[in-house]
Scaffold this active site. Structure first.
Site, PDB file in Angstrom:
ATOM      1  N   ARG A   2      -3.110 -10.384   4.482  1.00 44.32           N
ATOM      2  CA  ARG A   2      -3.472 -10.474   3.054  1.00 44.32           C
ATOM      3  C   ARG A   2      -2.349  -9.834   2.252  1.00 44.32           C
ATOM      4  O   ARG A   2      -2.085  -8.636   2.406  1.00 44.32           O
ATOM      5  CB  ARG A   2      -4.795  -9.728   2.847  1.00 44.32           C
ATOM      6  CG  ARG A   2      -5.282  -9.651   1.416  1.00 44.32           C
ATOM      7  CD  ARG A   2      -6.544  -8.788   1.346  1.00 44.32           C
ATOM      8  NE  ARG A   2      -7.047  -8.681  -0.011  1.00 44.32           N
ATOM      9  CZ  ARG A   2      -6.571  -7.846  -0.926  1.00 44.32           C
ATOM     10  NH1 ARG A   2      -5.562  -7.036  -0.640  1.00 44.32           N
ATOM     11  NH2 ARG A   2      -7.095  -7.815  -2.138  1.00 44.32           N
TER      12      ARG A   2
ATOM     13  N   LYS B 128       0.826  -1.217   0.000  1.00 46.80           N
ATOM     14  CA  LYS B 128       0.000   0.000   0.000  1.00 46.80           C
ATOM     15  C   LYS B 128       0.857   1.262   0.000  1.00 46.80           C
ATOM     16  O   LYS B 128       2.046   1.244   0.306  1.00 46.80           O
ATOM     17  CB  LYS B 128      -1.012  -0.046   1.151  1.00 46.80           C
ATOM     18  CG  LYS B 128      -2.141  -1.022   0.797  1.00 46.80           C
ATOM     19  CD  LYS B 128      -3.313  -1.023   1.727  1.00 46.80           C
ATOM     20  CE  LYS B 128      -4.383  -1.969   1.144  1.00 46.80           C
ATOM     21  NZ  LYS B 128      -5.452  -2.263   2.069  1.00 46.80           N
TER      22      LYS B 128
END
Ligand code: PMM
Length: 287
Positions: free
Chosen positions: A259, A220
């Site tokens: 994840r 991210k």
């Protein structure tokens, strides 16, 4: 933590969920897995590398992304879910549409991963309740096109916990059972980089909600910013070592599952962490 009704999953260690984005435009792996055969092969590779779950999504949720229509999402996702489930993989479907979730469950998916936690589609919570399958409730305020306009919090940790509690209450009221619920603080969704770091530091507060905790930091933007070269963020595909470090820290702070896009690096890092924690300091010889 309430145990999930999901036979076959290891307990006592942090699990790895590998991501297959069947999208042309995800920030992290967009365009790589659009062909169903390649997506299925990639999912199976991730299982061989140590993933317990493969998360299949057909809609990019990167900041600013426009929505795609349901038919397109179904067309992208269902053949991949079907192929992976037929090969014995435990599949989660990353969707905000109840219709896609229903079709994916019919194709063999075992988990619904709804980044809106039931807020985007009014049919999702009743479907999750009726299906009785594990359901990810992620903290969510708005669709990707505008979510970064919704990053005002009085106290990000307290507010995200309180809003997740509301989402959980709505799910329970709609018939979702406690043993189905997985919670996720939703890193990057209506959060600034600084807020993501605060949420990560406070993961035990989310674990205290009493449900398995899913943490999805992989590649991210806040990692790209941390590792930037001057003004240039580190590109997503070069954020896997940082992701593996976060995976270990998240596992230490109570994550049930992480994840990630690159399973191998996170699986190795978690193996090191498990071994490291097996030795008590008092047993170590002075060097
Ligand atoms: N993030 C993305 C997609 N799906 N699901 C959950 N449960 N939590 C997340 O934080 C999350 C998610 C966006 O990342 P991607 O586009 O790389 O998959």
């Amino acid at each position: 933590m309430r145990p999930l009704h999901l036979p076959g999953l290891a307990t006592g260690r942090c699990l790895v969920m590998g991501v297959v984005n069947v999208t042309p435009d995800s920030f992290s792996d967009g365009g790589q897995w659009l062909s169903p055969d390649r997506a299925i092969a990639h999912g199976l590779d991730m299982i061989a590398q140590g993933a317990s779950i493969v998360d299949v999504g057909g809609e990019s949720t990167r900041p600013g992304a426009a929505r795609i229509d349901r038919d397109e999402e179904l067309r992208r996702v269902i053949p991949v879910v079907e192929g992976l489930a037929a090969a014995g993989a435990l599949v989660s479907v990353d969707t905000m549409w109840a219709e896609t979730a229903r079709a994916a469950l019919g194709a063999g998916a075992a988990i619904i991963n709804d980044v809106s936690g039931g807020r985007a589609d009014p049919h999702m919570l009743p479907l999750a309740g009726e299906a009785g399958k594990p359901f990810v409730i992620m903290h969510w305020r708005a669709h990707s096109a505008t979510m970064q306009n919704h990053t005002d919090y009085t106290d990000v940790v307290a507010d995200v916990v309180a809003e997740l509690e509301q989402q959980i209450a709505q799910a329970l009221a709609a018939g979702v059972a406690e043993h189905q619920i997985i919670v996720d603080p939703g890193l990057g969704f209506s959060k600034t980089g600084e807020q993501n770091w605060e949420l990560l530091a406070a993961l035990p507060r989310f674990e205290d909600l009493g449900f398995p905790l899913l943490v999805a930091a992989s590649r991210k933007a806040f990692l790209g910013a941390l590792l930037a070269d001057g003004e240039t963020p580190r590109p997503p595909e070069l954020r896997d070592a940082a992701t593996a470090a976060i995976s270990v820290l998240a596992a230490d702070r109570g994550a049930w599952c992480v994840r990630v896009h690159d399973v191998a690096s996170t699986a190795d890092a978690l193996a090191v962490s498990r071994r490291f924690h097996q030795v008590q300091p008092s047993e170590q010889e002075p060097s």
